[in-house]
Design a protein around this motif. Structure first.
Motif, mmCIF file in Angstrom:
data_model
loop_
_atom_site.group_PDB
_atom_site.id
_atom_site.type_symbol
_atom_site.label_atom_id
_atom_site.label_comp_id
_atom_site.label_asym_id
_atom_site.label_seq_id
_atom_site.Cartn_x
_atom_site.Cartn_y
_atom_site.Cartn_z
ATOM 1 N N GLU A 24 -65.706 16.825 21.441
ATOM 2 C CA GLU A 24 -66.562 17.068 20.279
ATOM 3 C C GLU A 24 -67.854 16.261 20.373
ATOM 4 O O GLU A 24 -68.931 16.754 20.061
ATOM 5 N N LYS A 25 -67.756 15.015 20.845
ATOM 6 C CA LYS A 25 -68.956 14.176 20.994
ATOM 7 C C LYS A 25 -69.872 14.717 22.090
ATOM 8 O O LYS A 25 -71.088 14.644 21.973
ATOM 9 N N ILE A 26 -69.287 15.257 23.147
ATOM 10 C CA ILE A 26 -70.088 15.840 24.229
ATOM 11 C C ILE A 26 -70.918 16.996 23.681
ATOM 12 O O ILE A 26 -72.104 17.113 23.984
ATOM 13 N N LYS A 27 -70.308 17.840 22.846
ATOM 14 C CA LYS A 27 -71.057 18.955 22.253
ATOM 15 C C LYS A 27 -72.200 18.441 21.376
ATOM 16 O O LYS A 27 -73.265 19.045 21.341
ATOM 17 N N GLU A 28 -71.984 17.305 20.701
ATOM 18 C CA GLU A 28 -73.018 16.722 19.842
ATOM 19 C C GLU A 28 -74.186 16.147 20.639
ATOM 20 O O GLU A 28 -75.333 16.286 20.234
ATOM 21 N N VAL A 29 -73.898 15.474 21.755
ATOM 22 C CA VAL A 29 -74.947 14.770 22.498
ATOM 23 C C VAL A 29 -75.619 15.629 23.571
ATOM 24 O O VAL A 29 -76.637 15.218 24.136
ATOM 25 N N ALA A 30 -75.074 16.793 23.865
ATOM 26 C CA ALA A 30 -75.654 17.659 24.901
ATOM 27 C C ALA A 30 -77.083 18.057 24.515
ATOM 28 O O ALA A 30 -77.358 18.324 23.347
ATOM 29 N N PRO A 31 -78.006 18.077 25.489
ATOM 30 C CA PRO A 31 -79.361 18.554 25.202
ATOM 31 C C PRO A 31 -79.314 19.951 24.586
ATOM 32 O O PRO A 31 -78.399 20.734 24.859
ATOM 33 N N GLU A 32 -80.293 20.283 23.761
ATOM 34 C CA GLU A 32 -80.248 21.512 22.966
ATOM 35 C C GLU A 32 -80.153 22.795 23.791
ATOM 36 O O GLU A 32 -79.590 23.772 23.339
ATOM 37 N N ASN A 33 -80.680 22.817 25.002
ATOM 38 C CA ASN A 33 -80.621 24.040 25.805
ATOM 39 C C ASN A 33 -79.443 24.052 26.788
ATOM 40 O O ASN A 33 -79.405 24.853 27.697
ATOM 41 N N VAL A 34 -78.463 23.153 26.571
ATOM 42 C CA VAL A 34 -77.239 23.135 27.371
ATOM 43 C C VAL A 34 -76.117 23.736 26.535
ATOM 44 O O VAL A 34 -75.881 23.323 25.408
ATOM 45 N N GLU A 35 -75.450 24.725 27.104
ATOM 46 C CA GLU A 35 -74.341 25.372 26.416
ATOM 47 C C GLU A 35 -73.028 24.927 27.052
ATOM 48 O O GLU A 35 -72.807 25.131 28.241
ATOM 49 N N ILE A 36 -72.175 24.280 26.253
ATOM 50 C CA ILE A 36 -70.853 23.884 26.724
ATOM 51 C C ILE A 36 -69.958 25.120 26.578
ATOM 52 O O ILE A 36 -69.637 25.544 25.476
ATOM 53 N N LYS A 37 -69.596 25.719 27.706
ATOM 54 C CA LYS A 37 -68.887 27.000 27.713
ATOM 55 C C LYS A 37 -67.378 26.850 27.556
ATOM 56 O O LYS A 37 -66.741 27.666 26.911
ATOM 57 N N ASP A 38 -66.811 25.850 28.199
ATOM 58 C CA ASP A 38 -65.361 25.753 28.229
ATOM 59 C C ASP A 38 -64.954 24.321 28.536
ATOM 60 O O ASP A 38 -65.752 23.537 29.041
ATOM 61 N N TYR A 39 -63.706 24.002 28.232
ATOM 62 C CA TYR A 39 -63.156 22.705 28.614
ATOM 63 C C TYR A 39 -61.658 22.839 28.837
ATOM 64 O O TYR A 39 -61.028 23.794 28.382
ATOM 65 N N LYS A 40 -61.123 21.864 29.536
ATOM 66 C CA LYS A 40 -59.701 21.850 29.842
ATOM 67 C C LYS A 40 -59.289 20.395 29.985
ATOM 68 O O LYS A 40 -60.055 19.578 30.514
ATOM 69 N N ILE A 41 -58.103 20.072 29.514
ATOM 70 C CA ILE A 41 -57.561 18.732 29.717
ATOM 71 C C ILE A 41 -56.570 18.828 30.869
ATOM 72 O O ILE A 41 -55.636 19.623 30.828
ATOM 73 N N GLN A 42 -56.825 18.020 31.910
ATOM 74 C CA GLN A 42 -56.032 18.092 33.136
ATOM 75 C C GLN A 42 -55.251 16.794 33.340
ATOM 76 O O GLN A 42 -55.841 15.719 33.413
ATOM 77 N N PRO A 43 -53.913 16.880 33.430
ATOM 78 C CA PRO A 43 -53.122 15.680 33.726
ATOM 79 C C PRO A 43 -53.455 15.158 35.129
ATOM 80 O O PRO A 43 -53.604 15.946 36.063
ATOM 81 N N ILE A 44 -53.566 13.828 35.246
ATOM 82 C CA ILE A 44 -53.862 13.215 36.544
ATOM 83 C C ILE A 44 -52.604 12.524 37.067
ATOM 84 O O ILE A 44 -52.022 12.967 38.033
ATOM 85 N N ALA A 45 -52.199 11.415 36.421
ATOM 86 C CA ALA A 45 -50.989 10.692 36.813
ATOM 87 C C ALA A 45 -50.671 9.622 35.783
ATOM 88 O O ALA A 45 -51.581 9.054 35.178
ATOM 89 N N PHE A 46 -49.395 9.338 35.594
ATOM 90 C CA PHE A 46 -48.937 8.244 34.732
ATOM 91 C C PHE A 46 -49.527 8.313 33.327
ATOM 92 O O PHE A 46 -49.916 7.310 32.745
#
Length: 88
Positions: A24-46
């Motif tokens: 949510e913060k990334i969408k707020e701080v992104a420059p105005e002409n940048v469109e956040i299209k998608d996101y995914k949470i990926q498990p890494i380890a532990f």
């Protein structure tokens, strides 16, 4: 002028960081002409997870660098890595 597709991996400082809030913060701080299209949470380890972000932006200047820098300045973010970029 075309558009650039950028895939970013955002790593949190700790396993207890809420990645949904970081997104949510990334969408707020992104420059105005940048469109956040998608996101995914990926498990890494532990219990550690990474946030994968897909952004589309105009192919101009240093807009991608600005996006990465703004994400790095969000509280709770350890690092930001550009995994892929592609001209659309």
């Amino acid at each position: 002028m075309g558009k650039v597709y950028m895939k970013l991996r955002v790593m949190p400082e700790d396993v207890d960081i809420d990645l949904e809030k970081i997104y949510e913060k990334i969408k707020e701080v992104a420059p105005e002409n940048v469109e956040i299209k998608d996101y995914k949470i990926q498990p890494i380890a532990f219990g550690l997870k990474a946030l994968l972000i897909v952004a589309v932006m105009p192919d101009e200047g240093e807009i991608g660098d600005q996006l990465v820098e703004r994400i790095q300045n969000i509280d709770g973010v350890e690092s930001v890595e550009v995994e892929a970029t592609e001209l659309l």
